[in-house]
Design an enzyme around this catalytic site. Structure first.
Site, PDB file in Angstrom:
ATOM      1  N   ARG A  98     -27.227 -13.866 -68.012  1.00 48.81           N
ATOM      2  CA  ARG A  98     -26.271 -14.062 -66.921  1.00 48.81           C
ATOM      3  C   ARG A  98     -24.839 -14.184 -67.415  1.00 48.81           C
ATOM      4  O   ARG A  98     -23.930 -13.589 -66.875  1.00 48.81           O
ATOM      5  CB  ARG A  98     -26.635 -15.321 -66.135  1.00 48.81           C
ATOM      6  CG  ARG A  98     -25.749 -15.545 -64.902  1.00 48.81           C
ATOM      7  CD  ARG A  98     -25.908 -16.937 -64.341  1.00 48.81           C
ATOM      8  NE  ARG A  98     -25.150 -17.924 -65.103  1.00 48.81           N
ATOM      9  CZ  ARG A  98     -25.509 -19.185 -65.274  1.00 48.81           C
ATOM     10  NH1 ARG A  98     -26.642 -19.614 -64.775  1.00 48.81           N
ATOM     11  NH2 ARG A  98     -24.756 -20.020 -65.967  1.00 48.81           N
ATOM     12  N   ARG A 150     -30.298 -33.499 -64.788  1.00 48.14           N
ATOM     13  CA  ARG A 150     -29.422 -33.601 -63.620  1.00 48.14           C
ATOM     14  C   ARG A 150     -30.295 -33.772 -62.384  1.00 48.14           C
ATOM     15  O   ARG A 150     -31.270 -33.048 -62.206  1.00 48.14           O
ATOM     16  CB  ARG A 150     -28.570 -32.342 -63.443  1.00 48.14           C
ATOM     17  CG  ARG A 150     -27.686 -31.978 -64.623  1.00 48.14           C
ATOM     18  CD  ARG A 150     -26.774 -30.811 -64.250  1.00 48.14           C
ATOM     19  NE  ARG A 150     -26.199 -30.170 -65.426  1.00 48.14           N
ATOM     20  CZ  ARG A 150     -25.119 -30.609 -66.065  1.00 48.14           C
ATOM     21  NH1 ARG A 150     -24.535 -31.713 -65.646  1.00 48.14           N
ATOM     22  NH2 ARG A 150     -24.648 -29.962 -67.114  1.00 48.14           N
ATOM     23  N   HIS A 174     -30.717 -18.638 -63.236  1.00 46.48           N
ATOM     24  CA  HIS A 174     -30.805 -19.805 -64.115  1.00 46.48           C
ATOM     25  C   HIS A 174     -32.086 -19.833 -64.938  1.00 46.48           C
ATOM     26  O   HIS A 174     -32.226 -20.644 -65.844  1.00 46.48           O
ATOM     27  CB  HIS A 174     -30.695 -21.074 -63.254  1.00 46.48           C
ATOM     28  CG  HIS A 174     -30.467 -22.338 -64.023  1.00 46.48           C
ATOM     29  ND1 HIS A 174     -31.453 -23.281 -64.215  1.00 46.48           N
ATOM     30  CD2 HIS A 174     -29.361 -22.813 -64.655  1.00 46.48           C
ATOM     31  CE1 HIS A 174     -30.961 -24.290 -64.922  1.00 46.48           C
ATOM     32  NE2 HIS A 174     -29.697 -24.033 -65.212  1.00 46.48           N
ATOM     33  N   HIS A 203     -33.067 -31.834 -72.871  1.00 45.08           N
ATOM     34  CA  HIS A 203     -32.817 -30.800 -71.868  1.00 45.08           C
ATOM     35  C   HIS A 203     -34.118 -30.251 -71.296  1.00 45.08           C
ATOM     36  O   HIS A 203     -34.099 -29.486 -70.331  1.00 45.08           O
ATOM     37  CB  HIS A 203     -31.992 -29.671 -72.507  1.00 45.08           C
ATOM     38  CG  HIS A 203     -31.388 -28.716 -71.533  1.00 45.08           C
ATOM     39  ND1 HIS A 203     -31.788 -27.406 -71.436  1.00 45.08           N
ATOM     40  CD2 HIS A 203     -30.416 -28.887 -70.597  1.00 45.08           C
ATOM     41  CE1 HIS A 203     -31.088 -26.796 -70.502  1.00 45.08           C
ATOM     42  NE2 HIS A 203     -30.241 -27.671 -69.972  1.00 45.08           N
ATOM     43  N   TYR A 232     -30.206 -21.992 -57.182  1.00 45.63           N
ATOM     44  CA  TYR A 232     -30.476 -21.537 -58.551  1.00 45.63           C
ATOM     45  C   TYR A 232     -31.848 -20.884 -58.582  1.00 45.63           C
ATOM     46  O   TYR A 232     -32.802 -21.408 -58.007  1.00 45.63           O
ATOM     47  CB  TYR A 232     -30.483 -22.704 -59.541  1.00 45.63           C
ATOM     48  CG  TYR A 232     -29.159 -23.344 -59.849  1.00 45.63           C
ATOM     49  CD1 TYR A 232     -28.039 -23.127 -59.054  1.00 45.63           C
ATOM     50  CD2 TYR A 232     -29.022 -24.188 -60.940  1.00 45.63           C
ATOM     51  CE1 TYR A 232     -26.821 -23.732 -59.337  1.00 45.63           C
ATOM     52  CE2 TYR A 232     -27.804 -24.802 -61.235  1.00 45.63           C
ATOM     53  CZ  TYR A 232     -26.717 -24.571 -60.428  1.00 45.63           C
ATOM     54  OH  TYR A 232     -25.526 -25.172 -60.715  1.00 45.63           O
ATOM     55  N   ASN A 276     -15.129 -22.791 -62.459  1.00 43.21           N
ATOM     56  CA  ASN A 276     -15.554 -22.419 -63.810  1.00 43.21           C
ATOM     57  C   ASN A 276     -14.404 -22.498 -64.806  1.00 43.21           C
ATOM     58  O   ASN A 276     -14.578 -22.940 -65.953  1.00 43.21           O
ATOM     59  CB  ASN A 276     -16.130 -21.003 -63.810  1.00 43.21           C
ATOM     60  CG  ASN A 276     -17.462 -20.905 -63.089  1.00 43.21           C
ATOM     61  OD1 ASN A 276     -18.104 -21.919 -62.815  1.00 43.21           O
ATOM     62  ND2 ASN A 276     -17.881 -19.696 -62.764  1.00 43.21           N
TER      63      ASN A 276
END
Length: 699
Positions: A579, A385, A607, A445, A483, A55
């Site tokens: 989150r 993705r 997520h 997205h 996720y 991260n």
């Protein structure tokens, strides 16, 4: 000029800009706490430690590089509480230094000793037995040395180009070489083809598992590359570079070609961080800082490997189930059996899947069924993705080979997945798939899949019927295992018509049609969320209940935050599950005392994006792809899908909100200053949301 990841709304709001960076670091503090928690299995603690490093890499590659870019262009542009960009950078980097120091202290004082007690060791050259020394030397000469290229620095050999996040060594030398040169410094780069973590054969160790880091091995034997020279020191270092991509919209004629040109330079962007071993001499450090044009605060001296991410493989390679989370097998709803067509099921009801507690397989089965069903005439899907190896993409290509009309809206600007998506775009086109890249300037997205099927009404008539899958997460089978996300299958005519129109907007031209069911950015999502909050305010003013629940990854959009403060002051209760980044300050008297914010950090990555509005008892529930950030509302194509089925709505309220709002094991609650404190359960009333849902679905 387009810049991947640029968030104009946050930049425009001074205080939120700083809050964004600091709240992201605070999230990593919470992740690091999992590595400190003795209740977490040991190998999972190591994994959390590595996740923080991963991260932080992205934090520097994108966030810090963005601040540095602003500083370069106009150091007076952003002022936060009177601070210029330079002061903001100092505040951020001080926080990172503290976090990194905690990481390495935890590694050296807790995790490595605990691993050793479990007969899992990371060998260091100074402590090798004679047989291990012989093995290490042979490994270096056979597997490593042949691919190394030592570079002595002199006028004929300038400082080499150093790739982003690559492992390198600066070597301090004394003496003349074969040509009489007196260079006192050399650079040795570790090729990326070499494994960074090396298992040591079991017969050479009294421990069950022994490993050696490539960095330690090279540091011990690099003197062999300089025969006859006196090697005074070998010091590993790593440089992190700006990895954001820049595409000039005015000059661009082909997005894929423009990105391919940018990707070739991604590994060599401006340096933003230098990591060196703690024992590296000051004169060497200063030379490196000068070579990479970095200030002192960009230096990080570390007491251990310069790249902790590489230790992630250790958790994968050690076969010790007792030191890992207990595995679980995702369930599949019983009514989605092999004998029943999903099309038949969806003709009568909607279907909700909650990943990873429920399997991602039905999504693949949906596409697989469409691929082989002779009545299916068209498949349309967005891809953000999906990974380099994807059965889903193979199925789409097979469908095109079988004569279906297959259209894929592929987002080439998905950060760090650009290269994989470019490769897929070529493969898909070769298979006959219609590939488009959405809208320049707006990332696609939204996660949506539509299948068009010809179905008989009677002996003489037929109709085209649409079936849709929408979700909160990517079409990525691997991330669907770790996720938490929701996915909805539906044949609802209003939703399907809206999705059909949205696909046409993405692939064609024309004015936006009115959406009857979905909320979609950049068209109406922000307006609809604002309107929903205003309705709750009206309800409270009329003496009725006003209540909002929302869960997401990030909350930064300033106008919406201000509206939530107004709703709280009016008496609307707001429970938020965020989150990561959150710029809202809950519980402030007179401003936000009716707002709570919690973050859930556990074995799974939260997520999902889900919104709930009480709406005078109607209870409007939406699953969405969008966080509440400026970019999601105004710079991306995003979806929020209404839940019409009463049973599914009840499920979502329970699984998406009630379970997490009663969690007292994984929950961190934000106070008035935005500082998070972990809840500590009593021994008799523990509620771990992840364990609870695993038991509910996977027992």
């Amino acid at each position: 000029m387009l810049r991947s990841g640029q968030d104009i709304g946050v930049v425009a709001n001074n205080q939120l800009y700083l809050n964004r960076e600091l709240s992201l670091l605070a999230f990593n503090e919470r992740v690091l706490s999992m590595a400190q928690d003795p209740a977490v299995p040991l190998l999972e603690r190591l994994r959390y430690l590595c996740i923080v490093s991963s991260n932080l890499d992205e934090f520097f590659e994108i966030r810090v590089s963005g601040l540095l870019e602003e500083q370069r262009r106009n150091p007076d542009f952003i002022k936060l509480d009177g601070d210029k960009v330079t002061e903001v950078l100092n505040k951020v980097t001080r926080s990172v230094h503290t976090l990194v120091e905690k990481q390495y202290r935890l590694l050296n004082e807790s995790i490595l000793p605990a691993l050793r007690s479990e007969s899992i060791v990371l060998l260091e050259p100074a402590h090798l037995t004679r047989p291990q020394q012989q093995w290490a030397k042979e490994y270096f000469f056979d597997q490593v040395m042949p691919v190394l290229t030592p570079i002595g620095l002199d006028p004929a050999h300038p400082f080499p180009r150093v790739q982003n996040k690559s492992l390198n060594f600066v070597v301090q030398l004394n003496g003349e070489d074969a040509f009489g040169r007196l260079s006192d410094t050399a650079i040795v780069q570790a090729p990326r083809v070499l494994p960074r973590l090396i298992p040591v054969q079991s017969d050479l160790s009294q421990h069950d598992y022994s490993f050696m880091m490539l960095g330690s091995l090279m540091q011990a034997f690099i003197p062999e590359l300089f025969p006859g020279m006196q090697v005074l020191g070998v010091y590993p270092f790593r440089v992190t570079r700006n990895s954001d991509l820049y595409v000039d919209e005015e000059e661009m004629t082909n997005l894929r070609q423009a990105l391919q040109g940018e990707l070739s330079q991604r590994h060599y962007g401006d340096a933003v961080r230098l990591e060196v071993s703690v024992d590296c001499p000051t004169e060497m450090v200063n030379r490196l800082l000068q070579e990479f044009n970095l200030p002192d605060h960009a230096l990080y001296r570390v007491n251990g490997p310069v790249n902790l991410v590489r230790l992630m493989h250790l958790s994968d390679w050690v076969d010790r189930p007792d030191l890992k989370f207990v595995p679980f097998t995702p369930s599949v709803p019983k009514f989605l059996s092999q004998e029943v067509s999903l099309f038949d099921v969806l003709s009568h009801q909607d279907v909700l899947l909650h990943h990873p507690y429920e399997s991602f397989t039905p999504v693949l089965d949906f596409i697989r069924c469409a691929t082989h069903d002779p009545d299916v005439v068209a498949i349309k899907q967005t891809i953000y993705r999906t990974g380099k190896d994807s059965e889903l993409m193979d199925l789409l290509m097979t469908a095109a080979f079988r004569g279906k009309e297959v259209t894929v809206v592929l987002e080439l600007m998905a950060r760090f997945d650009e290269e994989a998506n470019i490769e897929w775009s070529s493969k898909l086109e070769q298979a006959g798939v219609h590939v488009v890249y959405g809208v320049v300037g707006l990332k696609t997205h939204a996660k949506m899949l539509m299948i068009v099927r010809r179905e008989k009404l009677d002996e003489h008539r037929s109709q085209l019927k649409r079936y849709v899958h929408v979700g909160t997460g990517n079409y990525h089978p691997k991330t669907a295992q770790i996720y938490t996300d929701f996915g909805l299958f539906t044949s609802n005519s209003a939703i399907c018509q809206d999705i059909h129109n949205l696909f046409n907007h993405l692939t064609g031209l024309g004015h936006c049609r009115q959406f009857s069911a979905i909320w979609c950015s950049p068209f109406n999502l922000h307006d609809k969320v604002v309107l929903a909050f205003k309705k709750e305010i009206v309800q409270v003013q009329a003496g009725k209940k006003g209540y909002v629940m929302a869960r997401m990854n990030s909350l930064l959009e300033p106008k919406l935050i201000q509206l939530m403060y107004e709703a709280s002051q009016a008496g609307v209760q707001i429970d938020l599950i965020v989150r990561g980044q959150c710029a809202l300050k809950p519980g402030v008297k007179g401003m936000s005392e009716n707002i709570t914010v919690r973050s859930i950090i556990g074995r799974l990555l939260e997520h999902s994006r889900v919104y709930y509005f009480h709406n005078d008892g109607t209870e409007d529930v939406y699953i969405s792809s969008a966080d509440w950030m400026h970019r999601n509302f105004f710079r991306r194509i995003e979806l929020a899908i209404p839940i019409f089925d009463a049973n599914i709505k009840k499920r979502l309220i329970h699984e998406a909100f009630r379970v997490l709002l009663t969690d007292n094991c994984l929950a961190w609650v934000a106070n008035q200053q935005g500082v998070y404190k972990r809840l500590m359960p009593s021994s008799k009333k523990k509620m771990n949301a992840h364990d609870y849902l695993i038991k509910q679905f996977c027992s």
